[in-house]
Write a protein that holds these residues in place. Structure first.
Motif: not given
Length: 624
Positions: A285, A268, A609, A318, A611, A590, A316, A592-593, A283
């Motif tokens: 995971e 990300t 994504p 988690t 995550i 990013d 990155d 991801r936030n 992304v």
């Protein structure tokens, strides 16, 4: 002694070609309908370190109706023997010539391996150009990151697979099997693939038109029903995708001789120079329990003593800290090490580093990429000098004595102040090491610089590369400023980077240059001992093409790019916006936030994504 045994007795590393490794799969040819060969255009040691090979090998060989065997680029001593003894290039598992296979699949990891692809086809007894191959010869397919600009090798490949291969490979085999049983001819088969399997690009079904100024005017299909744009394939359920827990164990030392577990796919971060960050979005995971189970099976099935948690940015992940602790609690006492191949400065935790170094201690590597904050903002590398100071201070205080720093030179907008910043950063790291009490004889800082190569589908795809002279001058300038016994400086050959840029940004006309260079002896161009810059320049001259036009030209937003018909899911408008922000040194956060940056990928590919822990990135609908 048969002919093959005689050949292997005469080469430097016969185990490169012998096969028979632990977990290798050798099937009864008479019991399967579709035979595939995975061709890696580099030596065994490099190819066997490639996780993609292990994944596809596993995926295909799980099927009862298909097999996959392996072949690697023979080193020059082996090539000499193959040509001398008039033996056709063969697979490792059954030693069968490649012409016996139905499908020959190349992975395109690096532009500098293109000459090896032509050489392997020639050694296999295949015409190197697609149009010269007949119905009795295998289909030649290719995939991987370089397939996102396939044009420089379009004349040599029957079809390209764009994107991730775990699912589409089943579709290819199913359709091939059905059409083969019907007796469908080669061209009709390729047409069917192009029309009916998303992510398949058949270059012979497209016509490239050029403007008077040599730029691309249009890339248009020549048959009805063939898509104008080819979108990438993507795995939506990454946690449950097929993964090899019984990988082949090499019989000789390879580059990455360890268990490799893919913890996540995609990134990300949005670094503007990074092609992989675009190609592998979004992304996704894997769950920790999935990873622990896969590691357990892989250790049991291989006997490796190192676990590598792989991804574009493993720190990155988690749950990376508890995952590492869990794995070390299980395997540490057995002497099994856990490694994180990619540590970001802003994600760096000395506690995490101490955990992964419990079994075996090694140096730490960080990638600030640029020497000043201004240039890091240009490339959207959201780390600060303070991040580096904090990271190396913690490292030196906790017993580390050596640090490696990676940078790029030749980045867009770079000045000599940015080069000075690299030297100042390295000296600051040395000073921190001294202040932390690292013994003078043990303290070592290694600075490595690569030359920026503009890549397709990135925010910098319109940017020129620095000239050879500019890169040489910058390398020399930096070397002068790093004169310190505690600092060592490594740099990349700028000529190789120049040719990489030419092919990364090139069009279909480069195929003639590639063929000419190969016919003159180009092999293993990614290896400094074999790369022959003069030979390549002669090939360009002979084909009346100027390589500088490809590498050094600034491209306008309006121009049709040679890869515009290949879609990575991120909108061109977003990349333009990112390019403009780069020129103003404006970073992008990013995603991801939780805040979507509007790259357009999620709505285009109908994916979100994945995550862990539930950061919800609400995608903006449509392009931005």
């Amino acid at each position: 002694m048969n002919k093959l045994d005689k050949i292997l007795a005469r080469v430097q590393k016969p185990s490169r070609y012998a096969g028979g490794e632990w977990n290798a799969v050798k099937k009864d040819w008479d019991q399967v309908d579709v035979k595939m060969a995975f061709a890696f255009p580099d030596v065994y040691e490099v190819g066997m370190s490639h996780l993609g090979l292990q994944i596809l090998y596993h995926v295909v060989n799980k099927r009862k109706d298909a097999l996959m065997e392996r072949v690697f680029a023979p080193w020059t001593d082996m090539e000499e023997q193959i040509r001398k003894e008039k033996v056709l290039l063969f697979s490792l598992e059954s030693q069968r010539p490649l012409v016996d296979f139905d499908i020959l699949g190349f992975t395109l990891q690096y532009e500098m391996s293109f000459s090896n692809i032509l050489n392997m086809m020639d050694l296999a007894g295949l015409p190197i150009r697609s149009k010269h191959r007949d119905a009795n010869m295998p289909l030649v397919i290719a995939g991987g990151p370089c397939a996102f600009n396939p044009e420089p090798i379009a004349d040599f490949i029957d079809l390209f697979v764009i994107g991730e291969g775990e699912e589409v490979i089943h579709e290819l085999i199913d359709v091939y099997k059905e059409l083969k049983e019907k007796g469908t001819n080669r061209q009709d088969m390729l047409l069917y693939f192009a029309k009916h399997i998303p992510g398949v690009y058949v270059p012979s079904l497209y016509d490239v038109k050029y403007n008077d100024d040599q730029t691309v005017k249009a890339i248009v299909p020549t048959k009805d029903g063939v898509p104008e744009k080819i979108g990438k394939r993507i795995i939506k359920d990454f946690d449950n995708v097929d993964f090899p827990t019984n990988p082949i164990v090499p019989t000789m030392g390879v580059v990455h001789d360890r268990v490799m577990v893919e913890v996540l796919r995609g990134c990300t971060r949005g670094c503007r120079f990074c092609q992989a960050g675009v190609l592998y979005r979004p992304v996704r995971e894997k769950k920790p329990e999935t990873l622990v189970r896969q590691v357990e099976e892989m250790i049991a099935n291989t006997g490796h003593d190192e676990i590598s948690l792989t991804s574009l940015s493993t720190a990155d992940y988690t749950g990376v800290a508890p995952l590492v602790k869990n794995l070390l609690d299980i395997y540490g006492e057995r002497g099994v090490n856990v490694s994180l191949p990619s540590l970001r400065l802003d994600a760096f935790s000395i506690d995490l580093a101490k955990e992964v170094q419990k079994v075996r201690k090694s140096g730490l590597t960080f990638a600030p990429e640029a020497g000043t904050q201004r240039l890091r903002d240009v490339i959207n590398k959201n780390v600060t000098e303070q991040n580096l100071v904090d990271a190396v201070t913690s490292a030196f205080q906790n017993g580390w004595s050596s640090v490696k720093l990676y940078f790029m030179i030749g980045l867009p907008t770079e000045t000599y102040e940015d080069i000075d910043g690299i030297a100042e950063m390295a000296k600051k790291v040395v000073k921190i090491g001294q202040e932390c009490g690292v013994p003078r004889g043990r303290l070592k800082v290694t600075v490595s610089t690569s030359s920026f190569v503009p890549k397709s589908h990135t925010s910098f795809q319109w940017e020129p590369q620095n000239t050879l002279q500019e890169l040489r001058d910058k390398q020399k300038y930096l070397k002068e400023r790093l004169r310190d016994k505690r600092i060592s400086y490594n740099w990349h050959d700028p000529e190789t980077s120049f040719l990489e840029a030419v092919f990364a940004k090139g069009d279909r006309r480069l195929g003639n240059v590639l063929e000419t260079a190969w016919s003159k002896g180009a092999r293993f161009d990614g290896w400094s001992e074999h790369f022959n810059y003069t030979l390549w320049m002669e090939a360009f001259t002979g084909e009346k093409l100027d390589p500088k036009w490809y590498a050094y030209r600034e491209i306008s937003y309006e121009e049709v790019l040679p890869w515009d018909h290949i879609e990575a899911g991120v909108s061109k408008r977003f990349l333009m916006r990112e390019h403009k922000k780069a020129m103003g040194s404006e970073p992008t956060m990013d995603c991801r936030n939780g805040k979507c940056t509007g790259c357009g990928l999620c709505p285009t590919l109908e994916i979100r994504p994945m995550i862990l822990g539930g950061v919800d990135i609400a995608p903006i609908q449509g392009e931005v």
